[in-house]
Design an enzyme around this catalytic site. Structure first.
Site, PDB file in Angstrom:
ATOM      1  N   ARG A  70       0.846  -1.194   0.000  1.00  0.00           N
ATOM      2  CA  ARG A  70       0.000   0.000   0.000  1.00  0.00           C
ATOM      3  C   ARG A  70       0.882   1.244   0.000  1.00  0.00           C
ATOM      4  NH1 ARG A  70      -1.854   0.853   4.326  1.00  0.00           N
ATOM      5  NH2 ARG A  70      -1.277  -0.971   5.543  1.00  0.00           N
ATOM      6  N   TYR A 198      -1.438  -3.522  -6.804  1.00  0.00           N
ATOM      7  CA  TYR A 198      -1.286  -4.183  -5.504  1.00  0.00           C
ATOM      8  C   TYR A 198      -2.633  -4.268  -4.772  1.00  0.00           C
ATOM      9  CZ  TYR A 198      -0.363  -5.109  -0.675  1.00  0.00           C
ATOM     10  OH  TYR A 198      -0.431  -5.661   0.576  1.00  0.00           O
ATOM     11  N   GLY A 199      -2.860  -5.393  -4.118  1.00  0.00           N
ATOM     12  CA  GLY A 199      -4.131  -5.677  -3.441  1.00  0.00           C
ATOM     13  C   GLY A 199      -4.770  -4.505  -2.722  1.00  0.00           C
ATOM     14  N   LYS A 207      -9.749  -2.363   1.397  1.00  0.00           N
ATOM     15  CA  LYS A 207      -9.438  -1.205   2.239  1.00  0.00           C
ATOM     16  C   LYS A 207     -10.239   0.025   1.819  1.00  0.00           C
ATOM     17  CE  LYS A 207      -6.317  -3.539   4.420  1.00  0.00           C
ATOM     18  NZ  LYS A 207      -6.608  -3.994   5.790  1.00  0.00           N
ATOM     19  N   HIS A 227     -10.912  -2.219  11.346  1.00  0.00           N
ATOM     20  CA  HIS A 227      -9.809  -3.067  10.866  1.00  0.00           C
ATOM     21  C   HIS A 227      -9.589  -4.182  11.901  1.00  0.00           C
ATOM     22  CE1 HIS A 227      -5.329  -3.055   9.335  1.00  0.00           C
ATOM     23  NE2 HIS A 227      -6.057  -3.938   8.700  1.00  0.00           N
ATOM     24  N   SER A 249      -1.473  -3.501  10.228  1.00  0.00           N
ATOM     25  CA  SER A 249      -1.175  -4.458   9.161  1.00  0.00           C
ATOM     26  C   SER A 249       0.078  -5.270   9.497  1.00  0.00           C
ATOM     27  CB  SER A 249      -0.944  -3.704   7.860  1.00  0.00           C
ATOM     28  OG  SER A 249      -2.015  -2.825   7.627  1.00  0.00           O
ATOM     29  N   CYS A 251       0.623  -7.541  11.750  1.00  0.00           N
ATOM     30  CA  CYS A 251       0.929  -7.732  13.179  1.00  0.00           C
ATOM     31  C   CYS A 251       0.234  -8.977  13.720  1.00  0.00           C
ATOM     32  CB  CYS A 251       0.496  -6.521  13.991  1.00  0.00           C
ATOM     33  SG  CYS A 251       1.602  -5.118  13.789  1.00  0.00           S
ATOM     34  N   GLY A 252      -0.216  -9.866  12.837  1.00  0.00           N
ATOM     35  CA  GLY A 252      -0.702 -11.163  13.313  1.00  0.00           C
ATOM     36  C   GLY A 252      -2.204 -11.320  13.435  1.00  0.00           C
ATOM     37  N   ASP A 276      -9.562  -9.662   8.884  1.00  0.00           N
ATOM     38  CA  ASP A 276      -9.056  -8.312   8.603  1.00  0.00           C
ATOM     39  C   ASP A 276     -10.052  -7.189   8.873  1.00  0.00           C
ATOM     40  OD1 ASP A 276      -6.845  -6.698   7.688  1.00  0.00           O
ATOM     41  OD2 ASP A 276      -7.898  -6.389   5.796  1.00  0.00           O
ATOM     42  N   ASN A 366       6.344  -8.571   1.885  1.00  0.00           N
ATOM     43  CA  ASN A 366       4.892  -8.356   1.854  1.00  0.00           C
ATOM     44  C   ASN A 366       4.239  -9.221   0.771  1.00  0.00           C
ATOM     45  OD1 ASN A 366       2.471  -7.105   2.794  1.00  0.00           O
ATOM     46  ND2 ASN A 366       2.516  -5.694   1.056  1.00  0.00           N
ATOM     47  N   ARG A 368       1.934 -12.115  -0.707  1.00  0.00           N
ATOM     48  CA  ARG A 368       0.582 -12.382  -0.208  1.00  0.00           C
ATOM     49  C   ARG A 368      -0.017 -13.646  -0.816  1.00  0.00           C
ATOM     50  NH1 ARG A 368      -1.885  -8.490   3.466  1.00  0.00           N
ATOM     51  NH2 ARG A 368      -0.319  -6.870   3.660  1.00  0.00           N
ATOM     52  N   ASN A 496      -1.374 -17.558  22.687  1.00  0.00           N
ATOM     53  CA  ASN A 496      -2.193 -16.346  22.865  1.00  0.00           C
ATOM     54  C   ASN A 496      -3.588 -16.703  23.381  1.00  0.00           C
ATOM     55  OD1 ASN A 496      -0.084 -14.757  22.053  1.00  0.00           O
ATOM     56  ND2 ASN A 496      -0.747 -14.616  19.922  1.00  0.00           N
TER      57      ASN A 496
HETATM   58  C1  OXD Z   1      -3.273  -4.512   5.261  1.00  0.00           C
HETATM   59  C2  OXD Z   1      -3.892  -5.699   4.649  1.00  0.00           C
HETATM   60  O1  OXD Z   1      -2.353  -3.904   4.672  1.00  0.00           O
HETATM   61  O2  OXD Z   1      -4.778  -6.279   5.286  1.00  0.00           O
HETATM   62  O3  OXD Z   1      -3.704  -4.137   6.362  1.00  0.00           O
HETATM   63  O4  OXD Z   1      -3.533  -6.066   3.515  1.00  0.00           O
HETATM   64 MN    MN Z   2      -5.390  -5.227   7.043  1.00  0.00          MN
END
Ligand code: OXD
Ligand code: MN
Length: 584
Positions: A70, A198-199, A207, A227, A249, A251-252, A276, A366, A368, A496
């Site tokens: 992004r 890009y996605g 998004k 989000h 984004s 971060c798991g 997401d 990144n 995907r 977790n």
């Molecule tokens: C992001 C995604 O960038 O979900 O947050 O692709």
């Molecule tokens: Mn995201």
């Protein structure tokens, strides 16, 4: 396919007159159509066939090397008034957009096919789902949209002859970063995206629509577009709870949404509703119910393994599109953190020869996968629930090497809103720019809020003021604390669940917490420890709340809040002052 919606037809005609495609294709969302998109892309070299014995229906796409994430500096909110975009968004006036960006679409589709992609965000039967139409000259985008959304006929059926749909215009343009713009017009519910495939920049349902435009719709209509992942936990006693969690984004979120309980915690079951985005609406009982507007995952590949996320791995084993991973000589996808070691030779994400020990990663950090939710072994049947799932807890979190304890609980909805508003995290490869820098990322929405963040916090507070509201508890987690040796202290991943289990017990009212200036922190021994190898000193570190560090944090928060001027809601200021007082 013929369409009956006159407004849609008129818009398509206007756009094709301007962009001049060789052909216009109205997507019906069928399998046959998807197969023919794939065939065309295999022929043109846009896709490469992966090993069909081991990865049936899976393909690899190598994007332009300058178009892999992004681009926040090219992303704008084009509200009439600058103030409505707020200090955390780039703003361009609609007039400037028309003068500067619209010409980039002129004749942009010459030599290409224009795909008209109607899509539904949300379950087919849900009253909360919304229709969008993306017009794109990228078959890769059309194919990905079929995985990520409910696409084609189902969306047109929902739309009928209504004018109520988000209009997204996308062209690859010339893929030049200088002519790359992702524009959002919140007042007219429009999106223009040019210069990127890009996605996050190009799959406009995700998004751009489901967060930036939907956040504005949500404000106007009294709901929340966030989000956030959505997961369900069933306890050994058979009770079911639902959690939404917002992390920045990469971060798991996907890992947490697909968590597999550790062997030492038998009897728990975790199911995935979304990884997401979450749309939260009030039910008649005053509770917040979440739907996942998406139908697929657009997940980060590197680091995915049978140890970290077996469910994500399983999700990618069929009918998936990999973007910017490496390829083995046997046409298998490969990436850093894969179960198997790298073979002696690989084709890297740019298509070049690569050998172990090379000076760059084989897969882009990144890179995907785009995979249908239905592929995921932990997918919940509630992915299709019209009403959504009732949320018991909202979790905020980020990557903080120091400061934030493993988990804490806010004192109230207003305090929880403050906790979300003051979130910060170290940056990742999901967006272009420096990686590892701490930045404020309120509610993990910094790059995705379609209006002034001050108004957005106010909207969160107003959700709390709704008469009869029975709101979820709000927590904050930090899986990423590091010890003096620089290593992560908390094992993370499946473990977790121990933290989620503590939250559930708090939701049930268990006396398992002690009050600190920042919120309720677990009492020592209240997080399930069986089978876990964490020393007493590490627990001290994980649960520590150091007032001096938090006072320093507060000055960073003040600096951030100062940008909002009188848009900073009184309720947030109140919480800021109360925290300052508690910290002494
Ligand atoms: C992001 C995604 O960038 O979900 O947050 O692709
Ligand atoms: Mn995201």
């Amino acid at each position: 396919m013929s369409i009956v919606n006159k407004k849609l037809e008129t818009w398509v005609k206007e756009l094709s007159d301007w962009t001049k495609p060789d052909a216009v294709h109205f997507c019906d969302g069928s399998q046959a159509e998807y197969d023919s998109l794939i065939s065309r892309m295999l022929e043109s070299g846009t896709l490469h066939r992966l090993n069909q014995d081991q990865f049936p229906g899976c393909y690899l796409h190598r994007s332009d090397p300058g178009d892999v994430a992004r681009v926040e500096h090219c992303t704008f909110i084009c509200s009439q008034k600058k103030e409505d975009a707020g200090p955390t968004n780039n703003w361009m006036s609609p007039d400037d957009a028309r003068a500067k960006v619209w010409p980039l679409f002129k004749d942009a589709m010459k030599g290409r096919t224009m795909y008209v992609v109607p899509y539904l965000m949300g379950p087919e039967a849900s009253p909360f789902s919304k229709v969008g139409v993306e017009i794109t000259d990228s078959p890769y985008v059309a194919a990905n949209m079929r995985i990520m959304t409910r696409m084609g006929k189902v969306a047109l059926d929902r739309l009928g002859d209504s004018d109520d749909f988000v209009r997204g215009t996308h062209s690859l343009g010339d893929l030049s970063p200088e002519r790359r713009f992702i524009l959002h017009f919140p007042e007219t519910r429009e999106i223009w995206s040019v210069g990127s495939g890009y996605g996050g920049n190009a799959l406009l349902g995700k998004k751009c629509h489901a967060l930036r435009i939907a956040s504005v719709q949500a404000r106007d209509e009294g709901w929340l577009a966030e989000h956030m992942l959505i997961l369900a936990i069933t306890t050994p006693a058979g009770e079911k709870y639902h959690i939404c969690a917002a992390f920045p984004s990469a971060c798991g979120k996907t890992n947490l949404a697909m968590l597999i309980p550790p062997a030492s915690m038998p009897g728990y079951k975790v199911e995935t509703v979304g990884d997401d985005i979450s749309w939260l609406n009030f039910g008649d009982d005053g509770r917040l119910y979440a739907i996942n507007p998406e139908n697929g995952f657009f997940g980060v590949v590197p680091g995915t393994s049978s140890k970290t996320n077996p469910n994500a791995l399983a999700s990618t084993k069929k009918n998936s599109i990999f973007t910017n991973v490496a390829e083995t000589p046997d046409h298998l996808p490969w990436w850093e953190g894969h179960d198997d070691p790298a073979p002696a030779t690989l084709t890297d994400w740019k298509g070049g020869e690569w050998h172990p020990g090379a000076d760059h990663p084989a897969a882009h950090p990144n890179s995907r996968f785009t995979a249908p939710i239905a592929n995921c072994p932990s997918a919940s049947k509630d992915v299709e629930s019209a009403k959504g799932v009732p949320i018991d807890a909202i979790v905020f979190g980020g990557r903080r090497a120091k400061l934030a304890p493993l988990v804490y609980e806010s004192f109230s909805w207003q305090h929880g809103t403050f906790v979300g508003a003051t979130m910060a995290s170290e940056t990742t490869a999901a967006a272009t720019g420096a990686v590892g820098v701490v930045r404020r990322d309120p509610m993990a929405m910094l790059p995705f809020c379609g209006y002034n963040m001050g108004d957005y916090w106010n909207h969160w507070l107003s959700i709390g003021d709704k008469p009869g509201a029975k709101l979820p508890k709000v927590f904050h987690v930090n899986w990423f604390k590091r010890g003096a040796d620089g290593k992560f202290i908390w094992p993370g991943f499946g473990d977790n669940l121990r933290v989620l289990d503590w939250m559930i017990r708090r939701v049930k009212g268990e006396d398992a917490a002690q009050e600190t200036p920042i919120g309720y922190v677990p009492k020592r021994g209240s997080i399930a420890e069986n089978g876990l190898n964490v020393s007493a000193e590490k627990w001290d570190e994980l649960l520590k709340v150091a007032a001096a560090d938090w006072r320093e944090e507060l000055s960073g928060i003040d600096e951030f809040f100062a940008k909002f001027g009188d848009k900073l809601p009184a309720g947030i200021r109140e919480e800021r002052d109360a925290l300052a007082k508690r910290l002494g």
